[in-house]
Design an enzyme around this catalytic site. Structure first.
Site, mmCIF file in Angstrom:
data_model
loop_
_atom_site.group_PDB
_atom_site.id
_atom_site.type_symbol
_atom_site.label_atom_id
_atom_site.label_comp_id
_atom_site.label_asym_id
_atom_site.label_seq_id
_atom_site.Cartn_x
_atom_site.Cartn_y
_atom_site.Cartn_z
ATOM 1 N N LYS A 213 0.850 -1.206 0.000
ATOM 2 C CA LYS A 213 0.000 0.000 0.000
ATOM 3 C C LYS A 213 0.878 1.246 0.000
ATOM 4 O O LYS A 213 1.897 1.284 0.710
ATOM 5 C CB LYS A 213 -0.887 0.001 1.256
ATOM 6 C CG LYS A 213 -1.689 1.268 1.421
ATOM 7 C CD LYS A 213 -2.559 1.267 2.664
ATOM 8 C CE LYS A 213 -3.230 2.638 2.801
ATOM 9 N NZ LYS A 213 -4.081 2.746 3.990
ATOM 10 N N GLU A 262 -8.021 12.707 12.274
ATOM 11 C CA GLU A 262 -7.175 11.558 12.613
ATOM 12 C C GLU A 262 -6.198 11.807 13.753
ATOM 13 O O GLU A 262 -5.246 12.584 13.636
ATOM 14 C CB GLU A 262 -6.399 11.124 11.360
ATOM 15 C CG GLU A 262 -5.653 9.839 11.564
ATOM 16 C CD GLU A 262 -5.411 9.082 10.269
ATOM 17 O OE1 GLU A 262 -5.826 9.559 9.203
ATOM 18 O OE2 GLU A 262 -4.791 8.013 10.339
ATOM 19 N N GLU A 306 -7.351 -1.556 2.679
ATOM 20 C CA GLU A 306 -6.652 -0.298 2.970
ATOM 21 C C GLU A 306 -6.595 -0.052 4.478
ATOM 22 O O GLU A 306 -5.579 0.370 5.025
ATOM 23 C CB GLU A 306 -7.515 0.804 2.331
ATOM 24 C CG GLU A 306 -6.779 1.895 1.620
ATOM 25 C CD GLU A 306 -7.780 2.933 1.108
ATOM 26 O OE1 GLU A 306 -8.708 2.571 0.346
ATOM 27 O OE2 GLU A 306 -7.633 4.104 1.475
ATOM 28 N N GLU A 441 -11.836 10.627 -4.699
ATOM 29 C CA GLU A 441 -11.717 10.612 -3.230
ATOM 30 C C GLU A 441 -10.896 11.821 -2.739
ATOM 31 O O GLU A 441 -11.251 12.451 -1.747
ATOM 32 C CB GLU A 441 -11.063 9.293 -2.788
ATOM 33 C CG GLU A 441 -11.098 9.108 -1.286
ATOM 34 C CD GLU A 441 -10.556 7.754 -0.860
ATOM 35 O OE1 GLU A 441 -11.016 6.718 -1.389
ATOM 36 O OE2 GLU A 441 -9.656 7.742 0.013
HETATM 37 C C1 LIG Z 1 -4.300 10.985 3.327
HETATM 38 C C2 LIG Z 1 -5.506 11.422 3.665
HETATM 39 O O1 LIG Z 1 -6.432 10.620 4.281
HETATM 40 C C3 LIG Z 1 -6.078 9.398 4.911
HETATM 41 C C4 LIG Z 1 -6.936 9.258 6.086
HETATM 42 C C5 LIG Z 1 -8.186 8.669 6.026
HETATM 43 C C6 LIG Z 1 -8.548 7.960 4.857
HETATM 44 C C7 LIG Z 1 -7.681 7.766 3.847
HETATM 45 C C8 LIG Z 1 -8.088 6.975 2.645
HETATM 46 O O2 LIG Z 1 -9.180 6.393 2.642
HETATM 47 O O3 LIG Z 1 -7.358 6.926 1.657
HETATM 48 C C9 LIG Z 1 -6.268 8.235 3.916
HETATM 49 O O4 LIG Z 1 -5.486 7.143 4.286
HETATM 50 C C10 LIG Z 1 -5.915 12.807 3.401
HETATM 51 O O5 LIG Z 1 -7.014 13.195 3.805
HETATM 52 O O6 LIG Z 1 -5.141 13.580 2.792
HETATM 53 MG MG LIG Z 2 -8.914 5.651 0.543
#
Ligand SMILES: C=C(O[C@H]1C=CC=C(C(=O)O)[C@@H]1O)C(=O)O
Ligand SMILES: [Mg+2]
Length: 459
Positions: A213, A262, A306, A441
């Protein structure tokens, strides 16, 4: 009240200065409740050159710092967390603190870049790989109770006192500086083509077994008709993102700011807390659609995959230093105003870590920001991502004199540089990622900063 207060601070500090032989003195007193964003907005008017803001996601603890009495800054790489911790301990030894029985004292606040091996670009010139500071004036609001901590160098309190007097005069008068959001002139997503190429190359590398990943981020740049003032953005973030960590760190007129959902890690005595947050989908337009999207996310293989890497790493890191670690067996949903995530909270008991920073050193970057395996993923990001992340996705937070504290991961963030603003967003790339969906996203992840900047669907 405020006028009396100024005299009290001046008298107290002079008294302490006479008594102490230590190079720094610090004094905490209770304070009537003050609007923390208003307090923050007064910083530059009172000639404080640095200011910061921290609000945790429960809004229980808010810190606002103005000015800088002591700074720890380093361009070290592997050792940067350890160096800051060591210097902080030395500083605490050199400081006399008077608190009148109040459970509050000076704190060290600041942040770290995402990757200390990435060379600095001009954009992040004002932000070293590690920078934490002790403010001259700290407003702390905990569970509704406010305190003020003044920290100065012994024998040099006069200059700070003059600034504090101006601050209290303004607080007393209650005059708010008049700032509004300037209009946006230009919005540009940077290097989209290169970002797509990086995503495709990374997916191919995952298939060939190079790593599992990698999180790839991108940037959008905005130009405004006038300077964007941090307190205006902060106030809007506070209203629009009530369940996120709110942070701002301003120096040399440049402000790194954001609202991150987070938590990286929190240490409170020998208890330790962390959050696994990875896997995302937008919010629905109706209750029904929202529930369907949430249900889909809870069962989607790609997103669970993920998320799983993050859970695995955080669990291992916590188990290495805690006697017992608790976490639910499967992720829950965390619904934020613009996005929903897979979420697994983690609690560690009997933590042996020497301080919050030694936990940060172990946990940064988690696979929610870097990838798995960590070194290979970060190396890939350094090579293929068309971006200098600077402090984006790095740890930001505070530590007290006992080594307790809390750090968030600085995502959903932006860098205010006068009339120019950069915002950042990334997403976790795994083997079955689809580049277009990942792009979408990141667009959703831009929304919190865009709305705070007045560039949103609602404006
Ligand atoms: C890297 C980011 O989110 C991370 C945190 C939550 C979900 C994420 C995702 O689903 O990809 C990312 O890992 C960002 O918001 O810039
Ligand atoms: Mg994601």
């Amino acid at each position: 009240m405020a006028i009396l207060y100024q005299h009290k601070i001046r008298e107290r500090l002079h008294l302490i200065e006479k008594r102490t032989k230590r190079p720094f003195i610090s004094w905490t007193e209770e304070l009537n409740d003050v609007d923390p964003v208003y307090f923050f907005s007064l910083g530059p008017i009172c000639s404080f050159r640095e200011r910061f803001f921290w609000g945790d996601r429960t809004n229980e603890t808010v810190y606002v710092g103005l000015g800088c009495t002591y700074v720890i800054e380093t361009e070290e790489k592997e050792e940067r967390f350890h160096t800051v911790e060591t210097q902080w301990k030395q500083w605490v030894e050199q400081t006399d603190h008077y608190s009148n029985g109040i459970k509050m004292g000076p704190i060290l606040f600041g942040g770290f870049s995402f990757d200390p091996y990435k060379p600095h670009t001009e954009k992040w010139r004002a932000f070293p790989h590690a920078k934490m500071l002790v403010p001259a004036v700290l407003l702390a609001s905990k569970g509704g109770k406010a305190t003020l901590t003044v920290t100065v160098r012994s024998g040099q309190s006069e200059e700070t006192m003059e600034k504090i007097e101006t601050l209290f005069r303004l607080l007393h008068e209650g005059r708010a500086p008049i700032h509004s959001l300037p209009s946006v002139r230009k919005y540009e997503e940077k290097q989209t083509e290169q970002w797509f190429d990086a995503v495709k190359q990374t997916i191919a590398n995952i298939h060939s077994g190079k790593f599992d990943k990698v999180v790839l981020a991108r940037e959008a740049r905005l130009s405004f008709a006038d300077r964007v003032e941090a307190s205006v953005v902060l106030r809007r973030l506070r209203e629009q993102q009530p369940f996120s960590y709110l942070f701002a760190f301003e120096q040399e007129g440049q402000c790194f700011i954001g609202a991150s959902p987070e938590q990286l890690v929190k240490k409170e005595g020998d208890a330790c807390y962390s959050t696994c947050l990875a896997g995302s989908i937008r919010r629905g337009k109706t209750v029904q659609e929202d529930e369907q999207l949430g249900e889909w996310l809870l069962h989607d293989e790609k997103n669970l995959h993920e998320h799983h890497f993050v859970v695995q790493m955080i669990k291992e890191a916590m188990e290495a230093v805690c006697e017992r670690v608790y976490m639910p067996p499967s992720p829950q949903l965390l619904k934020l105003p613009n996005i929903q995530h897979l979420y697994t909270p983690v609690i560690g008991e009997h933590c042996r870590a020497s301080s919050i920073l030694s936990m940060v050193a172990k946990m940064h970057p988690t696979p929610a920001l870097g990838g798995t395996p960590r070194e290979a993923a970060v190396k890939e990001i350094r090579e293929v991502e068309p971006l200098d992340r600077g402090w984006y996705a790095g740890p930001i937070g505070w530590m007290d004199t006992e080594g307790n504290g809390e750090f968030a991961v600085a995502i959903r963030s932006g860098l205010l540089q006068g009339q120019e603003v950069s915002i950042f967003a990334g997403c976790g790339i795994v083997g079955d990622s689809d580049p277009i969906s990942e792009y979408e996203e990141t667009k959703v992840k831009f929304i919190p900063m865009l709305s705070a900047l007045g560039v949103g669907q609602d404006e």
